[in-house]
Design an enzyme around this catalytic site. Structure first.
Site, PDB file in Angstrom:
ATOM      1  N   THR A   1      -6.386   6.759  -4.429  1.00 44.63           N
ATOM      2  CA  THR A   1      -6.095   6.975  -3.047  1.00 44.63           C
ATOM      3  C   THR A   1      -4.989   8.024  -2.709  1.00 44.63           C
ATOM      4  O   THR A   1      -5.256   8.999  -1.844  1.00 44.63           O
ATOM      5  CB  THR A   1      -5.482   5.678  -2.319  1.00 44.63           C
ATOM      6  OG1 THR A   1      -6.706   4.809  -2.679  1.00 44.63           O
ATOM      7  CG2 THR A   1      -5.442   5.836  -0.759  1.00 44.63           C
TER       8      THR A   1
ATOM      9  N   GLU B   1       0.823  -1.183  -0.120  1.00 45.24           N
ATOM     10  CA  GLU B   1      -0.061   0.130  -0.089  1.00 45.24           C
ATOM     11  C   GLU B   1       0.896   1.378   0.082  1.00 45.24           C
ATOM     12  O   GLU B   1       0.525   2.292  -0.708  1.00 45.24           O
ATOM     13  CB  GLU B   1      -0.967   0.112   1.213  1.00 45.24           C
ATOM     14  CG  GLU B   1      -2.134  -1.034   1.334  1.00 45.24           C
ATOM     15  CD  GLU B   1      -2.892  -0.754  -0.051  1.00 45.24           C
ATOM     16  OE1 GLU B   1      -2.984  -0.826  -0.936  1.00 45.24           O
ATOM     17  OE2 GLU B   1      -4.274  -0.451   0.610  1.00 45.24           O
TER      18      GLU B   1
END
Ligand SMILES: Nc1ncnc2c1ncn2[C@@H]1O[C@H](COP(=O)(O)OP(=O)(O)O)[C@@H](O)[C@H]1O
Ligand SMILES: N[C@@H](CCOP(=O)(O)O)C(=O)O
Length: 293
Positions: A168, A120
Site C-alpha cells: 500500500t 494503518e
C-alpha cells in the site's frame, strides 16, 4: 484470553478512494490477546514470514499503545499481506476489538475505528480508515474525517488475488498530485451511484459506480494483466470491476449465479499473462466478531 475474528476488506471500490470499503465474508485474521506487562507479538499463517513481530512495526502494536493495553498478541493470518484485501487492517481491527474487551475500555465500535487506523499509519504512512471501518463495523462503509456511515447490504462478489506483491505504501507513492474538474464531477457521480446501489442491494448500480478515472489508471500498471482480467470479467457477467484497495487483488461485482464463471475467467486471464492467482467467491459480510473471552 480474548479472541476476535476480523474480515478481509476491499477499500476504494473505484470511485471511493480512501472513503469506501466493504467487509468480505472471507478470508479473515484471528487475534488472541492476554494481559502482559509489555506487548509481545507472535504471527503465524499466510505470509507470516513477511510480517514483523516488533510492536513498533506491526499494526497491532500501535493499537495496543493507543488503548494503553499491553498484551501478548497472537495473530493467525488468514489475509495475505500486500494483497489489497486489508491484511494490515484485519489484524488492527481484531486487536482493537479484542484489547477493548480485555481491558474493558468501553469504546464503541465506531470509536475503535480511528484507534485501529493508527495501525494503518505504521505500515502505509497514512491513518486511512477505509479498511478498518468495514473490518470493525461490517457491511459497506463510507468513512470521512467527521463520520462513518455503515450500510448493511447483500451483494455477491469475486475477489481474484494474483501471486504478485503490491504494498500500500508503494501504491500511495504513485498517486497523482492533481486532477481536473471533469474527473471530480465524474467521480462524485459514480460514488453517488455506487452508494445508491449498496443501499438498494442493486449490483448493477454498484457496478456502474465502480469506474474510476483518477486513481485506477495509474495503479493498474502495477498489476500485470489488469485490463485483460477486467475486460473478461465484464464480458462474463460482472457488473463492475476495479482494483481492490491498493491492489494487486481485483474485485468484481456479480450476481451469485455468475460467481463461478467470473472467478474462472479471471484466473484464466491472469494465467494468460503468466500470473498464478486464486479467487474468492464471497459476499459483503459482517465485521469483527468476538469469538471468546
Ligand atoms: N498484522 C499485520 N498484518 C499484515 N501486514 C502487516 C501487519 N503488521 C505490519 N504489516 C506490514 O504491512 C504490510 C502489508 O500491509 P499492506 O501493504 O497495507 O497490505 P494490504 O494491502 O493487504 O493491507 C506488509 O509490509 C507487512 O509487513
Ligand atoms: N485507500 C487505501 C486502501 C488500501 O487498501 P489495502 O487493502 O491495499 O491496504 C489506498 O488505496 O491506498
Amino acid at each position: 484470553m480474548v479472541t476476535v475474528r476480523a474480515p478481509a476488506t476491499s477499500a476504494n471500490l473505484g470511485s471511493g478512494f480512501d472513503v469506501f470499503g466493504v467487509a468480505l465474508n472471507r478470508p479473515a485474521d484471528v487475534v488472541h490477546v492476554n494481559k502482559a506487562d509489555e506487548t509481545t507479538i507472535d504471527v503465524r499463517g499466510v505470509g507470516s514470514q513477511y510480517i514483523p513481530e516488533d510492536p513498533e512495526k506491526n499494526t497491532v502494536g500501535a493499537v495496543a499503545r493507543a488503548l494503553d493495553a499491553p498484551a501478548h498478541i497472537e495473530i493467525d493470518k488468514g489475509v495475505r499481506p500486500a494483497s489489497g484485501l486489508g491484511s494490515s487492517a484485519a489484524s488492527a481491527a481484531a486487536a482493537a476489538v479484542a484489547l477493548n474487551d480485555l481491558y474493558d475500555r468501553k469504546r464503541s465500535k465506531k470509536e475503535l475505528v480511528p484507534i485501529a487506523a493508527k495501525g494503518e499509519a505504521v505500515v502505509s504512512g497514512t491513518a486511512h480508515t477505509d479498511n478498518v471501518a468495514p473490518a470493525i463495523l461490517g457491511g459497506f462503509t463510507i468513512a470521512t474525517d467527521h463520520e462513518i456511515t455503515q450500510i448493511e447490504t447483500d451483494i455477491s462478489l469475486v475477489v481474484c488475488l494474483p501471486e504478485v506483491v503490491v504494498s500500500t505504501r508503494e501504491a500511495r507513492e504513485v498517486l497523482p498530485e492533481r486532477t481536473t474538474i471533469d474527473k471530480v464531477v465524474d467521480t462524485v457521480g459514480k460514488a453517488a451511484t455506487l452508494t445508491a446501489g449498496m443501499a438498494r442491494g442493486d449490483p448493477e448500480l454498484v457496478g456502474q459506480g465502480m469506474h474510476d478515472t483518477i486513481i485506477t489508471p495509474v495503479r493498474s500498471d502495477l498489476i500485470p494483466g489488469y485490463e485483460s482480467v477486467r475486460e473478461t470479467a465484464l464480458e462474463n457477467g460482472a457488473t463492475g470491476v476495479t482494483i481492490s484497495g491498493a491492489g494487486p487483488a481485483i474485485i468484481a461485482i456479480c450476481q451469485e449465479e455468475q460467481q463461478r464463471t467470473v472467478a474462472n475467467v479471471m484466473i484464466d486471464s491472469f494465467a494468460d499473462h503468466g500470473v498464478e492467482s486464486r479467487a474468492y467467491q464471497t459476499e459483503i459480510g459482517a465485521g469483527a466478531q468476538l469469538c471468546s473471552h
